[in-house]
Design a protein around this motif. Structure first.
Motif, short mmCIF file in Angstrom:
data_model
loop_
_atom_site.label_atom_id
_atom_site.label_comp_id
_atom_site.label_asym_id
_atom_site.label_seq_id
_atom_site.Cartn_x
_atom_site.Cartn_y
_atom_site.Cartn_z
N LYS A 55 -18.32 5.87 -6.97
CA LYS A 55 -17.30 5.64 -6.32
C LYS A 55 -17.17 6.43 -4.99
O LYS A 55 -17.67 7.60 -4.97
CB LYS A 55 -16.04 6.48 -6.94
N ILE A 56 -16.94 6.02 -3.83
CA ILE A 56 -16.65 6.72 -2.72
C ILE A 56 -15.57 6.99 -2.37
O ILE A 56 -14.39 6.38 -2.33
CB ILE A 56 -16.99 5.54 -1.46
N ASN A 57 -15.35 8.32 -2.05
CA ASN A 57 -13.93 8.89 -2.07
C ASN A 57 -13.77 9.42 -0.34
O ASN A 57 -14.82 9.90 0.12
CB ASN A 57 -13.95 10.23 -2.88
N PHE A 58 -12.56 9.10 0.05
CA PHE A 58 -12.25 9.65 1.41
C PHE A 58 -10.96 9.90 1.66
O PHE A 58 -9.89 9.52 0.84
CB PHE A 58 -12.77 8.66 2.42
N SER A 59 -10.62 10.72 2.78
CA SER A 59 -9.16 10.98 3.24
C SER A 59 -9.41 10.99 4.79
O SER A 59 -10.10 11.75 5.31
CB SER A 59 -8.71 12.00 2.83
N LEU A 60 -8.52 10.53 5.30
CA LEU A 60 -8.16 10.61 7.05
C LEU A 60 -7.35 11.75 7.44
O LEU A 60 -6.38 12.03 6.67
CB LEU A 60 -7.86 9.30 7.52
N GLN A 61 -7.76 12.37 8.61
CA GLN A 61 -6.99 13.36 9.15
C GLN A 61 -5.78 12.62 9.58
O GLN A 61 -5.90 11.45 10.32
CB GLN A 61 -7.82 14.07 10.09
N PRO A 62 -4.41 13.28 9.57
CA PRO A 62 -3.45 12.74 10.27
C PRO A 62 -3.69 12.62 11.93
O PRO A 62 -4.21 13.79 12.33
CB PRO A 62 -2.22 13.78 10.11
N PRO A 63 -3.30 11.71 12.46
CA PRO A 63 -3.58 11.55 13.83
C PRO A 63 -3.37 12.73 14.81
O PRO A 63 -4.19 13.08 15.63
CB PRO A 63 -2.82 10.10 14.36
N LYS A 64 -1.99 13.35 14.41
CA LYS A 64 -1.50 14.45 15.24
C LYS A 64 -2.46 15.81 15.18
O LYS A 64 -2.59 16.64 15.87
CB LYS A 64 -0.18 14.94 15.07
N LYS A 65 -3.44 15.77 14.19
CA LYS A 65 -4.22 16.96 13.93
C LYS A 65 -5.79 16.71 14.28
O LYS A 65 -6.61 17.49 14.46
CB LYS A 65 -4.38 17.39 12.51
N ILE A 66 -5.96 15.37 14.79
CA ILE A 66 -7.35 14.90 15.16
C ILE A 66 -7.52 15.58 16.74
O ILE A 66 -6.54 15.30 17.58
CB ILE A 66 -7.41 13.45 15.02
N LYS A 67 -8.76 16.23 16.81
CA LYS A 67 -9.05 16.63 18.20
C LYS A 67 -9.48 15.36 19.02
O LYS A 67 -10.16 14.63 18.79
CB LYS A 67 -10.13 17.64 18.01
N PRO A 68 -8.78 15.38 20.15
CA PRO A 68 -9.06 14.38 21.24
C PRO A 68 -10.30 14.42 21.67
O PRO A 68 -10.86 15.25 21.85
CB PRO A 68 -7.85 14.34 22.26
N PHE A 69 -10.87 13.37 22.59
CA PHE A 69 -11.99 13.30 23.22
C PHE A 69 -11.62 13.75 24.43
O PHE A 69 -10.48 13.46 25.31
CB PHE A 69 -12.66 11.91 23.41
#
Length: 270
Positions: free
Chosen positions: A5-19
């Motif tokens: 099983k491949i497990n994952f979760s994404l960061q909420p957009p507002k918490k992602i560090k921009p480039f």
């Protein structure tokens, strides 16, 4: 408990560090895949940091913390080869195949440059190609494991190696290396589940990101949606290879090189 099983979760957009740098910040599809990832294989977990590593690095998460798109590109990129079954003799020799190749290369280390180059590119690379094309690295991570998937008939072996030690001698990963065999149908089912779950999450990321992130961060919403659709189609095509492989191998030549290696390792040179 699932054997793969491949497990994952994404960061909420507002918490992602921009480039980028102030004031020119931006965010795009790749950036929105920022998240954590782990793979459960028969009771062990790939991409899980050991307790010692979590303490040593003061990690936020116990699992692979990076852009999940990188993993998908590397993993799905092997499927054209993975879908093609390997001969039984090679499948049974997988556990020691790398060590044999390394020993074979060492035996030729004192050859002249011309002879060694011929050996390396014609023999060693000719033999290793099938193995390397089913394997992907995690070079974006310190001490990242090599992971390979090898099918034979209705079975598949998942082999990983991340034997990396911290300065204090502790293992970086909770499961530094291993080999597990599972039904091929379990593997394909788990990969399809991951694909569906990942793009359901990315559909949501693309939907909420334009209004969730700071207005000072550039985000092209129409382009974001377009790229998400394109990525979805591209990765779907990779899934098709698991059922209808299009890549062919000259197994007779590969097996001939394998026999040559075994002979020379036993002390028999032509």
């Amino acid at each position: 408990m699932s054997d793969f099983k491949i497990n994952f979760s994404l960061q909420p957009p507002k918490k992602i560090k921009p480039f980028g740098e102030k004031p020119d910040y931006s965010l795009h599809w790749f950036g929105l895949t920022d998240g954590i990832l782990s793979i459960d294989v028969c009771g062990r977990t790939i991409y899980e940091y050991s307790a010692a590593a979590q303490k040593y690095f003061k990690l936020r998460h116990r699992y692979n913390d990076y852009y999940i798109s990188r993993f998908m590109e590397d993993f799905f990129g092997t499927f054209e080869a993975v879908g093609q079954a390997v001969p039984k003799e090679l499948y049974c020799a997988l556990d020691g195949f790398n060590a044999m190749c390394e020993k074979w290369e060492d035996m030729h280390a004192d050859d002249s440059d011309e002879i060694f180059d011929k050996f390396y590119f014609e023999d060693l690379c000719g033999l290793r190609g099938w193995y390397d094309e089913r394997t992907f690295d995690s070079s974006h991570l310190t001490g990242g494991p090599m992971i390979g998937c090898f099918r034979h008939g209705d079975k598949i072996k998942i082999i990983w190696n991340g034997e990396y030690k911290l300065d204090n001698g502790a293992d970086l990963w909770s499961a530094p290396s291993g080999c597990a065999e599972i039904p091929y149908s379990h593997f394909t089912s788990a990969v399809n589940d991951f694909y569906r779950e990942f793009f359901a999450a990315m559909d949501r990321q693309c939907e909420i990101a334009p209004t969730a992130i700071n207005k000072k961060i550039r985000l092209d919403a129409p382009l974001l949606s377009q790229e998400n659709d394109e990525r979805k189609r591209a990765f779907s095509r990779c899934l098709d290879y698991l059922y209808s492989p299009s890549k062919n191998y000259d197994w007779d030549k590969i097996m001939s090189l394998y026999e040559k290696m075994k002979k020379q390792l036993k002390g028999g040179f032509d």
